[in-house]
Design a protein around this motif. Structure first.
Motif, PDB file in Angstrom:
ATOM      1  N   ILE A 308      70.431  24.453  43.094  1.00  0.00           N
ATOM      2  CA  ILE A 308      71.228  24.009  44.247  1.00  0.00           C
ATOM      3  C   ILE A 308      70.662  22.674  44.679  1.00  0.00           C
ATOM      4  CG2 ILE A 308      71.702  24.457  46.666  1.00  0.00           C
ATOM      5  CD1 ILE A 308      71.876  27.342  46.113  1.00  0.00           C
ATOM      6  N   THR A 309      71.535  21.680  44.833  1.00  0.00           N
ATOM      7  CA  THR A 309      71.042  20.369  45.275  1.00  0.00           C
ATOM      8  C   THR A 309      71.433  20.096  46.726  1.00  0.00           C
ATOM      9  OG1 THR A 309      73.014  19.542  44.182  1.00  0.00           O
ATOM     10  CG2 THR A 309      70.936  19.221  43.042  1.00  0.00           C
ATOM     11  N   ASP A 310      72.485  20.760  47.185  1.00  0.00           N
ATOM     12  CA  ASP A 310      72.957  20.519  48.546  1.00  0.00           C
ATOM     13  C   ASP A 310      72.514  21.677  49.433  1.00  0.00           C
ATOM     14  OD1 ASP A 310      74.371  19.991  50.847  1.00  0.00           O
ATOM     15  OD2 ASP A 310      76.284  19.653  49.841  1.00  0.00           O
ATOM     16  N   THR A 311      71.693  21.401  50.453  1.00  0.00           N
ATOM     17  CA  THR A 311      71.167  22.498  51.290  1.00  0.00           C
ATOM     18  C   THR A 311      72.218  23.060  52.236  1.00  0.00           C
ATOM     19  OG1 THR A 311      70.309  20.826  52.780  1.00  0.00           O
ATOM     20  CG2 THR A 311      68.755  21.827  51.239  1.00  0.00           C
ATOM     21  N   GLU A 312      73.409  22.468  52.272  1.00  0.00           N
ATOM     22  CA  GLU A 312      74.491  23.043  53.059  1.00  0.00           C
ATOM     23  C   GLU A 312      75.214  24.145  52.281  1.00  0.00           C
ATOM     24  OE1 GLU A 312      73.786  21.953  56.339  1.00  0.00           O
ATOM     25  OE2 GLU A 312      75.953  22.238  56.428  1.00  0.00           O
ATOM     26  N   THR A 313      74.903  24.302  51.013  1.00  0.00           N
ATOM     27  CA  THR A 313      75.572  25.321  50.201  1.00  0.00           C
ATOM     28  C   THR A 313      75.440  26.674  50.882  1.00  0.00           C
ATOM     29  OG1 THR A 313      74.857  24.105  48.257  1.00  0.00           O
ATOM     30  CG2 THR A 313      75.663  26.339  47.895  1.00  0.00           C
ATOM     31  N   PRO A 314      76.548  27.390  51.084  1.00  0.00           N
ATOM     32  CA  PRO A 314      76.427  28.651  51.816  1.00  0.00           C
ATOM     33  C   PRO A 314      75.958  29.801  50.931  1.00  0.00           C
ATOM     34  CG  PRO A 314      78.727  28.172  51.317  1.00  0.00           C
ATOM     35  CD  PRO A 314      77.933  27.025  50.792  1.00  0.00           C
ATOM     36  N   VAL A 315      75.318  30.742  51.567  1.00  0.00           N
ATOM     37  CA  VAL A 315      74.911  31.964  50.887  1.00  0.00           C
ATOM     38  C   VAL A 315      76.165  32.781  50.610  1.00  0.00           C
ATOM     39  CG1 VAL A 315      73.735  34.167  51.233  1.00  0.00           C
ATOM     40  CG2 VAL A 315      72.619  32.051  51.911  1.00  0.00           C
ATOM     41  N   ARG A 316      76.275  33.286  49.402  1.00  0.00           N
ATOM     42  CA  ARG A 316      77.433  34.090  49.062  1.00  0.00           C
ATOM     43  C   ARG A 316      76.964  35.256  48.188  1.00  0.00           C
ATOM     44  NH1 ARG A 316      79.161  33.363  44.116  1.00  0.00           N
ATOM     45  NH2 ARG A 316      77.843  32.001  42.900  1.00  0.00           N
ATOM     46  N   TYR A 317      77.884  36.151  47.875  1.00  0.00           N
ATOM     47  CA  TYR A 317      77.528  37.261  46.987  1.00  0.00           C
ATOM     48  C   TYR A 317      77.049  36.693  45.665  1.00  0.00           C
ATOM     49  CZ  TYR A 317      80.144  40.267  50.161  1.00  0.00           C
ATOM     50  OH  TYR A 317      80.602  40.939  51.251  1.00  0.00           O
ATOM     51  N   GLY A 318      76.035  37.312  45.105  1.00  0.00           N
ATOM     52  CA  GLY A 318      75.572  36.862  43.803  1.00  0.00           C
ATOM     53  C   GLY A 318      74.492  35.800  43.887  1.00  0.00           C
ATOM     54  N   LEU A 319      74.133  35.368  45.088  1.00  0.00           N
ATOM     55  CA  LEU A 319      73.096  34.344  45.204  1.00  0.00           C
ATOM     56  C   LEU A 319      71.739  34.926  44.815  1.00  0.00           C
ATOM     57  CD1 LEU A 319      73.125  31.338  46.515  1.00  0.00           C
ATOM     58  CD2 LEU A 319      71.646  32.410  48.168  1.00  0.00           C
ATOM     59  N   ARG A 320      71.450  36.098  45.303  1.00  0.00           N
ATOM     60  CA  ARG A 320      70.293  36.922  44.939  1.00  0.00           C
ATOM     61  C   ARG A 320      68.938  36.345  45.276  1.00  0.00           C
ATOM     62  NH1 ARG A 320      69.457  38.955  39.489  1.00  0.00           N
ATOM     63  NH2 ARG A 320      68.126  40.395  40.581  1.00  0.00           N
ATOM     64  N   CYS A 321      68.759  35.042  45.111  1.00  0.00           N
ATOM     65  CA  CYS A 321      67.436  34.507  45.405  1.00  0.00           C
ATOM     66  C   CYS A 321      67.539  33.045  45.776  1.00  0.00           C
ATOM     67  CB  CYS A 321      66.509  34.666  44.200  1.00  0.00           C
ATOM     68  SG  CYS A 321      66.960  33.623  42.811  1.00  0.00           S
ATOM     69  N   LEU A 322      66.535  32.586  46.500  1.00  0.00           N
ATOM     70  CA  LEU A 322      66.379  31.157  46.776  1.00  0.00           C
ATOM     71  C   LEU A 322      64.918  30.851  46.477  1.00  0.00           C
ATOM     72  CD1 LEU A 322      68.257  30.633  50.168  1.00  0.00           C
ATOM     73  CD2 LEU A 322      68.825  29.577  47.991  1.00  0.00           C
TER      74      LEU A 322
END
Lengths: 399, 333
Positions: A308-322
């Motif tokens: 992920i390069t954009d920190t505005e990217t929203p959390v959604r199903y399937g994200l699982r980890c950061l």
């Protein structure tokens, strides 16, 4: 008899996230909600938490927070779709959790109704839970398997909730058992999760099946269940979906959150966090405490994930980890030396070396290599000593 | 996230290509040390010459092909070491230089350089000078003989046990001395114990696949038992066939080259076994006492075929054993 464990051993590094209680970040300052094509919302609209905002394919989509629609936009992180940027209008307070239905006595046919009403989704395969249960209602001799297999390093967004929210997970599993009239149920975990984790034989009275061997473990799940429960068909549902189902039945709470493992050496307090859907990942990272500026941010998984390069990217199903790392992970790329470690590592027996050579050389013979057997485990890229992203080449022709 | 984003592994294993090449060099260094021990300064200087010429030729090869030379590429050093360790310590310098230049500039770069070469460069380089200068390449000084560091060697040169075997005779060297390397033969290929230790090291580091040396040595031993060249019996035949020449050295360093060998498990078994058979065939019927390099070159041309056909055969076998059920299961996954 198996002399050697199958798969490739990976350093799991699930601690400290897996040992800590589940953190909650359910009242973000901002959230993004993806809109269907037509104008479902407009600037200035007020939305309420856990209230349906619109429907997509006959399924209600709920607002994750009490908010006002600040903007309707096509954001940089997903320019192909329209989003509503929601600004939280309510100071977070301790919400009263009231039990509405008793999970011990609720009838089987009502369970499906709650699953549908609360839009409980199994993020593992993207299917709504009520659809899965409807399909299986007439089947007999089932065993319900709560999937808490986290075989990728650092990720524990399924097994963490199982260990820390055991009562809800077990309650959800028992509800599914009642809905499908299944006498058998179990939780499946990845046995090699590291020294920090010791799985008991049962959790809340439900047996725990530990998958032996190394990564990837999920492809051994069906065989393991067949061995333990011969003659039964397995119904595999992820543990987070079971937890959401429990909440949908007991509290009539719609599913508007997901579990995310926040870890990496840039994070001060790694933990499994329950995050409201649509929360920008930057906010989640700040909640977990950013000790250093991350150079890369990995989501989706550490073996089969994306950056992920954009920190505005929203959390959604399937994200699982950061996973926020201070190193950018760049390694020198060498020429392929034909060592065939990828061939040895591939769990489904396709020949990644040959696939890479053919695809790189634009030779159409890759079509004869049965590449659709690929399970996207990423081991070919992981193991390559020349740092070639072999998995990416294979995926490029499967698209 | 746009739907074009691909999921890929974000972590990487620790071993890199540089580490693999480094492991091979680490495994070859003890052999260089033993060569220096037995044959003195000349052996060390020949080794250094081979390494320097190979490295320079590799960089020149990159430049000729119009690519940026990669100074971290250690594969040419491995090639140079293997070429020189298969030669006697009495070999003239120009032969070593020719062998290394041929290996790098004819066998490697014209085929595409590192990772793309079809034929084993070290085997090709040695084969070239073996055919061109057999007198120099197949006569050996006795260990601890005083060899001039530069120029031509005046010490007496003898044949190796491999030549004795070719004539149908029984080598007179004590097997224990042969294990320690105290007999005339190629500089780096006589120290059997050291070679076996290096094999264990490389297996532990997973730099070589065990199937190839096991298949190779097993097939060679079997042919030696079935068709002994020594009248005394099968056990002597196996002992001397395996310990003489550069068979064991080749089993560890030449046949196991990952670039030129097959990549699949079944392919590697077949390759090792056929290499063993071919080496012994060359020894029995070929013009020279040692046939390893020629056997390896022939089999290199069949590496891809072995991979392809063993994969195809195993797929047919799987379908025949499991029938259509597996076929439809595979399709539905």
């Amino acid at each position: 008899m198996q002399l050697r464990k199958k798969g490739v051993p990976l350093e799991q590094r699930k601690d400290p996230a897996i040992s800590r209680p589940i953190a909650h970040y359910l009242f973000p300052k901002k959230a993004y909600l993806r809109l269907p094509g037509d104008a479902a919302l407009k600037h200035g609209d007020q939305v309420q938490i856990d209230e349906p905002v619109f429907t997509v394919k006959n399924q209600a989509v709920f607002s994750p927070i009490d908010a006002m629609v600040e903007e309707i936009l096509r954001p940089s992180f997903d320019p192909d779709h329209t989003y509503a940027a929601l600004r939280n209008t309510v100071t977070p307070t301790q919400r009263q959790v009231i039990q509405i239905n008793d999970p011990e006595t609720v009838e089987a046919d009502r369970i499906l109704g709650f699953a549908k009403k609360c839009s409980v989704l199994d993020a593992m395969d993207g299917e709504f839970l009520y659809q899965k249960l409807e399909r299986l209602q007439d089947k007999r001799k089932l065993v319900i398997v709560g999937d808490a297999i986290d075989d990728e390093p650092m990720v524990s967004s399924r097994v963490g909730p199982l260990l820390k929210l055991t009562a809800e997970a077990a309650g959800g599993l028992r509800l599914v058992q009642r809905a499908l009239d299944a006498t058998e149920g179990c939780f499946a975990v990845f046995g090699d999760s590291g020294d920090a984790v010791r799985f008991p034989k049962t959790l809340s009275g439900i047996p725990v099946v530990k998958l032996r061997g190394h990564y990837p473990a999920r492809l051994r799940l069906k065989n393991e269940i067949k061995k333990r429960y011969p003659g039964r068909q397995s119904v595999i549902i992820s543990v987070p979906a079971l937890i959401h189902l429990y909440r949908a039945v007991v509290y009539e709470k719609p599913q508007s959150s997901t579990f995310v493992t926040v870890a990496g050496d840039a994070v001060a307090n790694p933990a499994n966090v329950e995050v409201a859907l649509g929360t920008p990942v930057g906010e989640v990272l700040r909640f977990a405490g950013l000790a250093k500026e991350p150079k890369r941010l990995i989501a989706g998984g550490t073996m089969a994930g994306y950056r992920i390069t954009d920190t505005e990217t929203p959390v959604r199903y399937g994200l699982r980890c950061l996973i926020a790392d201070t190193s950018d992970g760049r390694r020198t790329r060498y020429e392929c030396i034909g060592c065939a470690r990828c061939v040895k590592a591939c769990p489904v027996g396709i020949n990644p070396y040959l696939a890479y050579r053919y695809i790189d050389g634009k030779n159409r013979r890759y079509r004869w290599l049965e590449l659709d057997k690929c399970i996207k485990c990423g081991l070919c890229s992981y193991i390559c000593p020349s740092n070639i992203d072999v998995a990416s080449y294979i995926q490029s022709v499967l698209d | 996230m746009s739907k074009k984003t691909r999921l890929t592994a974000q972590l990487r294993a620790r071993d890199t290509s540089a580490v693999i090449m480094g492991d091979m060099i680490i495994a070859l260094v003890p052999l260089c040390v033993m060569a220096f021990y037995y044959y003195g300064l000349r052996a060390a200087l020949l080794t250094l010459t081979a390494v320097a010429v190979s490295y320079a030729a590799d960089m020149a090869g990159y430049a000729i092909r119009g690519k940026l030379p990669n100074p971290k590429d250690l594969s040419s050093i491995v090639t140079g070491l293997i070429v020189v360790l298969m030669m006697p310590a009495s070999v003239p310098y120009f032969i070593v230089v020719l062998a290394c230049l041929f290996a790098i500039l004819v066998m490697k770069h014209p085929f595409g350089g590192l990772g793309n070469n079809v034929f084993n460069p070290a085997a090709g380089g040695f084969a070239f000078v073996a055919i061109s200068f057999p007198q120099s390449v197949f006569t050996y000084p006795v260990p601890f003989a005083q060899l001039e560091p530069f120029g031509n060697v005046t010490a007496a040169l003898v044949e190796s046990p491999a030549f004795t075997l070719k004539l149908g005779g029984l080598p007179t060297y004590d097997p224990v001395q042969m294990l320690l390397g105290n007999y005339p033969g190629p500089m780096g290929a006589t120290n059997i114990l050291v070679i076996l230790t290096c094999l264990l090291f490389l297996l532990y580091r997973k730099s070589v696949d065990w199937r190839i040396p096991v298949g190779f040595v097993g097939a060679s031993a079997l042919i030696a038992v079935l068709f002994p060249r020594i009248v005394l019996g099968a056990e002597y035949s196996v002992l001397y066939e395996l310990l003489s020449g550069s068979l064991l050295f080749g089993a560890v360093f030449v046949v196991t080259d990952p670039v030129t060998g097959p990549k699949t498990r079944a392919g590697r078994w077949l390759y090792g076994i056929l290499a063993g058979v071919a080496t012994l065939l060359f020894r029995h019927f070929g013009g020279f006492e040692e046939g390893l390099c020629f056997a390896v070159l022939i089999l290199n041309s069949l590496s891809h075929v072995m991979d392809r056909e063993t994969t195809r055969l195993s797929r047919y076998l799987r379908r025949w054993m499991h029938g259509d059920a597996q076929l439809s299961e595979e399709k539905s996954k």
